[in-house]
Design an enzyme around this catalytic site. Structure first.
Site, short mmCIF file in Angstrom:
data_model
loop_
_atom_site.label_atom_id
_atom_site.label_comp_id
_atom_site.label_asym_id
_atom_site.label_seq_id
_atom_site.Cartn_x
_atom_site.Cartn_y
_atom_site.Cartn_z
N CYS A 72 71.94 -22.68 19.30
CA CYS A 72 73.07 -22.24 20.12
C CYS A 72 74.40 -22.88 19.76
O CYS A 72 75.35 -22.21 19.39
CB CYS A 72 72.82 -22.53 21.59
SG CYS A 72 71.22 -22.04 22.19
N ASP A 317 73.64 -15.46 19.78
CA ASP A 317 74.00 -16.66 19.01
C ASP A 317 73.03 -16.94 17.87
O ASP A 317 73.42 -17.37 16.79
CB ASP A 317 74.16 -17.89 19.93
CG ASP A 317 72.97 -18.11 20.87
OD1 ASP A 317 71.98 -17.36 20.79
OD2 ASP A 317 73.04 -19.06 21.68
#
Ligand SMILES: *[C@@H]1O[C@H](CO)[C@@H](O)[C@H](O)[C@H]1NC(C)=O
Ligand SMILES: *[C@@H]1O[C@H](CO)[C@@H](O)[C@H](O)[C@H]1NC(C)=O
Length: 582
Positions: A72, A317
């Site tokens: 992330c 992401d």
């Protein structure tokens, strides 16, 4: 990754498109929906009919879109800055290697997309997850720069579906006990959209970053963090009762596959597989509220008559794996499930219902958005603008843009919440590697994944014949072919290694056109060009090889082996190499 020589043309094409817009003086609006850990390869997109209706059917699906670090925080920092993780040094989720405090200390809070968009005259809004370690303690040290309106999820409650904390503008954080985070973010996103629409004088950018379908993380009594499947809204809780992780050849296979720790995993038992299927269904269910949110956003844009001057970008992401190569639910690897992520772009001039073959990556998205905003691209971008119009997409194929840089440092986590075998712990050390994807988009003559791990194991998958990455041609026990692409096998691999040698520490232009660093004369622009036999010696004998000194948890240059900038060789026509003439 640049579409060689096409940037100027791309700019011209784009201005032609923009000139056709009803309000030619107004820059386009941009809505960016960024999901968390959403896969492409486990077929999650098939369960999102409204995303399909509004975006995939009305826009272009970039099927070869990649994240460059499958985690992330580093991935998001790359996305919003246009720089690879080895140039941001935000390589993990927590300090000292990463997280929001590292983003700030690296000076990136002054040099990222919202700041540039405000300079371009935009109103900028964001709601949902920004970065990890953006927390109850750090949210105002300092506040993230560049937002007209913001309402961020904060750690340690970012992933707590039923008790999230959000923090609006300069206000203190607010707890939403017992309310599903997906309901909260939907209201916040639509509220910002209304604010943005009501200011008719300015174009707007809105980032909407819901947590779905990431795992749920709840705090336990002793401060421990308890992981579990995502929590869908009640009305979605029983959908898809028969859905299962697709049983592809790499799903929980009978034979070991991969390299390093992956190769040591045991085949999962029935109970484990059943749990992982349940976990999979919870992801699909949690994603339903993203589907509905996209529907609501599109309806509002339509009602405000803004669709002909608004680009909508949908991505995740990083990707996700469940069971492939016997891995427990997670990401952080270089396999296709983790790095090849959804990207759909809808907007004026973008072909409808189209699938693009070009190779693109998250590092290209900030340049893409800058270009839409009519801003010059920055010299320190490590990516290039993604071609949006039909002519630009075509040109990009011909100008051959074929590689993605992939990199990772530190641990791998299993995220399903249950440890099924004590000898396979939830945290795996030494998950540090450098790798690349390379795809011949023009003729489909080659399609490879090549990696070097920090223990110096190597991987090569020929994804034309082995799309599920089951046969590592560089494993000591593998029967490698004698030749590949018409060159001796080792000479071919030496070319991939040299490309990775350049990419693993590249900066700016070099990340886009890495072959120019090896061949400054400019006559080699692709793997195909580099295959010429007269370069065999250069690649096999002259070039240093990618190698690690040891496994480090972050970007420590002394652990990363030879650096191209100081120890690499450059091909010269007179047969001398850089190391000989400097
Ligand atoms: C991890 O890497 C370090 C440094 O290279 C090494 O000393 C250690 O044995 C490795 N640990 C595991 C579990 O592989
Ligand atoms: C990256 O950050 C780590 C942690 O702060 C630091 O030790 C390292 O030297 C940095 N690497 C570079 C290349 O600046």
């Amino acid at each position: 990754m640049r579409f060689t020589g096409s940037l100027l043309a791309t700019g011209l094409q784009l201005s032609a498109v923009l000139a056709k817009q009803p309000s030619p003086n107004k820059k386009p609006n941009i809505v960016f929906v960024l999901t968390d850990d959403q896969d492409l390869h486990l077929q999650s997109m098939d369960y999102l009919p409204l995303v399909k209706k509004h975006l995939t059917d009305k826009g272009t699906f970039y099927k070869r879109h990649y994240c460059t670090t499958a985690l992330c925080c580093p991935s998001r920092v790359t996305l919003w800055t246009g720089k690879l993780a080895h140039n941001t040094n935000v390589t993990d989720v927590n300090p000292p290697w990463g997280g929001y405090p590292k983003f700030v200390s690296q000076g990136l809070n002054e040099a990222w997309l919202p700041v540039w968009l405000q300079e371009a005259g935009y109103d900028t809004y964001y709601t949902g997850k920004l970065f990890n370690s953006h927390s109850l303690d750090t949210y105002n040290k300092p506040f993230p720069a560049g937002w007209t309106g913001s309402d961020f999820l904060l750690d340690p409650y970012t992933y707590t579906y039923m008790a999230p904390r959000y923090q609006r503008n300069r206000d203190p954080p607010v707890a939403y006990e017992g309310v599903n985070t997906m309901e909260v973010i939907s209201q916040k996103a639509l509220g910002f959209l209304d604010d943005a629409i009501s200011n008719k004088d300015k174009p707007f950018f809105i980032g909407i970053a819901p947590i779905a379908p990431h795992s749920d993380i709840t705090g336990g009594k002793n401060g421990e963090r308890i992981w579990g499947p995502p929590v869908p809204l009640e009305k979605h809780a029983n959908l898809f009762p028969n859905a299962k992780v697709p049983r592809t050849p790499s799903f929980n296979p009978d034979v070991e596959s991969g390299a390093s720790w992956v190769r040591g995993l045991h085949k999962q038992g029935d109970e484990n597989v059943e749990y992982n299927d349940h976990y999979y269904r919870q992801r699909l269910r949690a994603l339903q509220s993203v589907d509905e949110l996209v529907d609501d956003v599109m309806k509002r844009l339509e009602a405000a008559k803004l669709l002909d001057n608004t680009y909508i970008i949908y991505s995740s992401d990083n990707g996700f794996h469940i069971g492939q190569h016997r891995m427990q639910p997670g990401k952080m690897c270089g396999y296709e499930e983790d790095i090849n992520v959804p990207l759909i772009i809808r907007g004026p001039g973008v072909p409808q219902g189209a699938v693009s073959d070009v190779v693109t990556a998250h590092v290209d998205l900030a340049p893409t958005i800058m270009q839409l905003a009519g801003m010059p691209l920055r010299d320190d971008f490590d990516g290039a603008a993604i071609p949006l119009t039909k002519p630009d997409q075509k040109k990009a194929i011909n100008n051959l843009h074929e590689h993605v840089t992939v990199e990772f440092w530190g641990k791998a986590l299993t995220e399903g919440g249950i440890v099924f075998r004590p000898d396979e712990p939830a945290t795996i050390l030494n998950n540090t590697y450098k790798s690349l994807r390379i795809i011949d988009v023009k003729k489909n003559d080659y399609n490879f994944y090549y990696s070097v791990w920090c223990n110096n194991e190597h991987e090569l998958y020929d994804m034309k014949t082995d799309p599920y990455q089951m046969t590592n041609l560089l494993h000591p026990a593998a029967k490698a072919p004698k030749t590949l692409l018409g060159r001796p096998f080792d000479a071919m691999v030496a070319r991939l290694d040299a490309l990775l040698f350049v990419l693993k520490s590249c900066k700016h232009e070099t990340c886009v056109e890495p072959w120019s660093a090896l061949h400054p004369a400019g006559n080699v622009k692709s793997l195909k060009d580099a295959l010429n036999q007269r370069f065999d010696d250069f690649y096999v004998k002259q070039q240093k090889k990618v190698r690690f000194e040891r496994c480090a948890d972050g970007l420590l240059i002394d652990a990363e082996g030879p650096q191209f900038e100081t120890e690499g060789s450059v091909y010269r026509r007179d047969g001398l190499h850089w190391s000989e003439w400097t």
